[in-house]
Write a protein that holds these residues in place. Structure first.
Motif, mmCIF file in Angstrom:
data_model
loop_
_atom_site.group_PDB
_atom_site.id
_atom_site.type_symbol
_atom_site.label_atom_id
_atom_site.label_comp_id
_atom_site.label_asym_id
_atom_site.label_seq_id
_atom_site.Cartn_x
_atom_site.Cartn_y
_atom_site.Cartn_z
ATOM 1 N N THR A 201 0.807 -1.233 0.000
ATOM 2 C CA THR A 201 0.000 0.000 0.000
ATOM 3 C C THR A 201 0.835 1.276 0.000
ATOM 4 O OG1 THR A 201 -0.170 -0.159 2.414
ATOM 5 C CG2 THR A 201 -1.980 -1.064 1.116
ATOM 6 N N LEU A 202 2.042 1.222 0.542
ATOM 7 C CA LEU A 202 2.909 2.403 0.578
ATOM 8 C C LEU A 202 4.094 2.168 -0.343
ATOM 9 C CD1 LEU A 202 2.968 3.226 4.413
ATOM 10 C CD2 LEU A 202 1.409 4.084 2.653
ATOM 11 N N ARG A 203 4.182 2.964 -1.415
ATOM 12 C CA ARG A 203 5.219 2.726 -2.423
ATOM 13 C C ARG A 203 6.240 3.856 -2.512
ATOM 14 N NH1 ARG A 203 2.894 -1.077 -6.110
ATOM 15 N NH2 ARG A 203 1.980 -2.654 -4.740
ATOM 16 N N LEU A 204 6.040 4.946 -1.783
ATOM 17 C CA LEU A 204 6.922 6.104 -1.911
ATOM 18 C C LEU A 204 7.805 6.266 -0.678
ATOM 19 C CD1 LEU A 204 4.406 8.698 -3.410
ATOM 20 C CD2 LEU A 204 6.072 7.267 -4.628
ATOM 21 N N PRO A 230 18.938 3.579 -3.571
ATOM 22 C CA PRO A 230 17.997 4.526 -2.962
ATOM 23 C C PRO A 230 16.837 3.807 -2.288
ATOM 24 C CG PRO A 230 17.706 4.481 -5.334
ATOM 25 C CD PRO A 230 18.911 3.634 -5.049
ATOM 26 N N ALA A 231 16.127 4.522 -1.434
ATOM 27 C CA ALA A 231 15.020 3.929 -0.679
ATOM 28 C C ALA A 231 13.939 3.385 -1.602
ATOM 29 C CB ALA A 231 14.439 4.962 0.279
ATOM 30 N N GLY A 232 13.662 4.102 -2.694
ATOM 31 C CA GLY A 232 12.626 3.660 -3.619
ATOM 32 C C GLY A 232 12.924 2.312 -4.237
ATOM 33 N N GLU A 233 14.203 2.035 -4.481
ATOM 34 C CA GLU A 233 14.577 0.747 -5.064
ATOM 35 C C GLU A 233 14.354 -0.387 -4.074
ATOM 36 O OE1 GLU A 233 18.461 -1.348 -7.202
ATOM 37 O OE2 GLU A 233 18.255 0.842 -7.161
ATOM 38 N N LYS A 275 9.340 -4.782 -16.308
ATOM 39 C CA LYS A 275 10.348 -3.720 -16.265
ATOM 40 C C LYS A 275 11.480 -4.078 -15.321
ATOM 41 C CE LYS A 275 10.955 1.197 -15.197
ATOM 42 N NZ LYS A 275 10.278 2.458 -14.795
ATOM 43 N N TYR A 276 11.161 -4.709 -14.186
ATOM 44 C CA TYR A 276 12.175 -4.954 -13.161
ATOM 45 C C TYR A 276 12.712 -6.388 -13.149
ATOM 46 C CZ TYR A 276 10.913 -0.353 -11.527
ATOM 47 O OH TYR A 276 10.695 1.009 -11.460
ATOM 48 N N THR A 277 12.128 -7.279 -13.952
ATOM 49 C CA THR A 277 12.635 -8.661 -13.996
ATOM 50 C C THR A 277 13.022 -9.112 -15.397
ATOM 51 O OG1 THR A 277 10.485 -9.727 -14.364
ATOM 52 C CG2 THR A 277 11.106 -9.263 -12.072
ATOM 53 N N GLY A 278 12.530 -8.407 -16.416
ATOM 54 C CA GLY A 278 12.793 -8.816 -17.791
ATOM 55 C C GLY A 278 11.855 -9.898 -18.292
#
Length: 295
Positions: A201-204, A230-233, A275-278
């Motif tokens: 639910t929290l992505r930022l 970074p934290a987002g990653e 996008k993140y796994t191919g």
């Protein structure tokens, strides 16, 4: 296709041992629980020392070569599988999150060991020759003490397990995870725990920074300094990991998984995952199925 994604607790794997603990030599454990070669999840802490063998094992979909005097640690909730080549032996410890609670003044003490934080990159350790004999002795003592579980035996087991963890941590990090963790380490662990709880639910980063009473810039600087990302990653990686864990459960379709992870629709989830796994979610699921059933 496999219909259920198994989740094992200690009671389902033990015979007559304490319900919070299972200690065994690895070869007989593996012979009895050969079904554990397929991907499964543990509800407990899991420690294995290999003294003999080869092949592969995977923790949260990251593969490692099996080597003598490799020790690995897993926290509850992680996904695991094995693919061994030839005879394998060593030692195994399974223990519940509650096992140390009445023994330690600091119930979060295990979190001070980096190999119990759920970070796969820290969980598999090659033991140097200088500590191999001492680690072997500790496991042999644990085997002996577990043969007759009384209250004092159980306390001795706890003491020996802590000695084992400290010895490995000292070898790996030269003591940086021992004692009272520093402020930045404690803050990072608090962030990770919040991400584990709220990633759907929290992505930022700003959402977590608010919960931690720090600024987003402070949180990003902390993650970049201690993790190199970074934290987002870190948040995205946790979402991707949960998606992979859910995708190997064939009871859930892609739409259900997208909904569980709070994506607006299947299309958005598919784009995010690729996008993140191919791979698309369906391709990942098929690949995992083929890999498991080719063993």
């Amino acid at each position: 296709m496999k219909k259920a994604f198994p989740v094992y607790d200690i009671c389902s794997l033990a015979d007559n041992q304490h319900h919070d603990l299972l200690i065994s030599r690895f070869a007989p454990y593996l012979q009895k629980h050969h079904n554990l070669a397929l991907a499964h999840k543990h509800s407990f802490y899991h420690v294995v020392l290999f003294t003999r063998g080869g092949g592969k094992h995977a923790i949260d979909f990251k593969q490692f070569d099996v080597k003598p005097y490799q020790i690995y640690f897993m926290a509850p909730g992680q996904v695991h599988s094995w693919s061994f080549e030839g005879p394998v032996d060593g030692y195994i410890i399974n223990f519940s999150a509650e096992f140390f609670q009445s023994f330690l003044l600091r119930p979060e003490y295990l979190d001070s060991f980096v190999f119990f934080t759920g970070d796969v990159n820290e969980q598999v350790i090659e033991l140097d020759g200088t500590v191999q004999l001492g680690i072997n002795r500790l496991f042999e003592q644990l085997i002996s003490e577990s043969a007759q579980p009384s209250r004092l035996n159980m306390d001795m087991i706890r003491a020996l397990m802590l000695q084992l963890f400290i010895t490995v941590a000292r070898e790996k990090t030269e003591g940086s995870t021992l004692g009272v963790p520093g402020y930045n380490y404690t803050l990072l662990q608090s962030f990770r725990k919040l991400v584990d709880k709220h990633f759907a639910t929290l992505r930022l980063p700003k959402d977590y920074a608010a919960l931690l009473y720090i600024t987003p810039n402070h949180l990003n600087a902390l993650c970049n300094d201690m993790l190199g990302i970074p934290a987002g990653e870190l948040i995205r990686d946790r979402v991707v990991l949960e998606a992979k864990r859910l995708l190997i459960n064939h009871d859930m379709n892609i739409n259900e998984i997208a909904g569980k992870l709070n994506f607006a629709d299947n299309s958005y989830f598919t784009k995010f995952f690729k996008k993140y796994t191919g791979q698309t979610p369906e391709d990942f699921r098929k690949t995992q199925y083929r890999n498991e059933h080719s063993r």
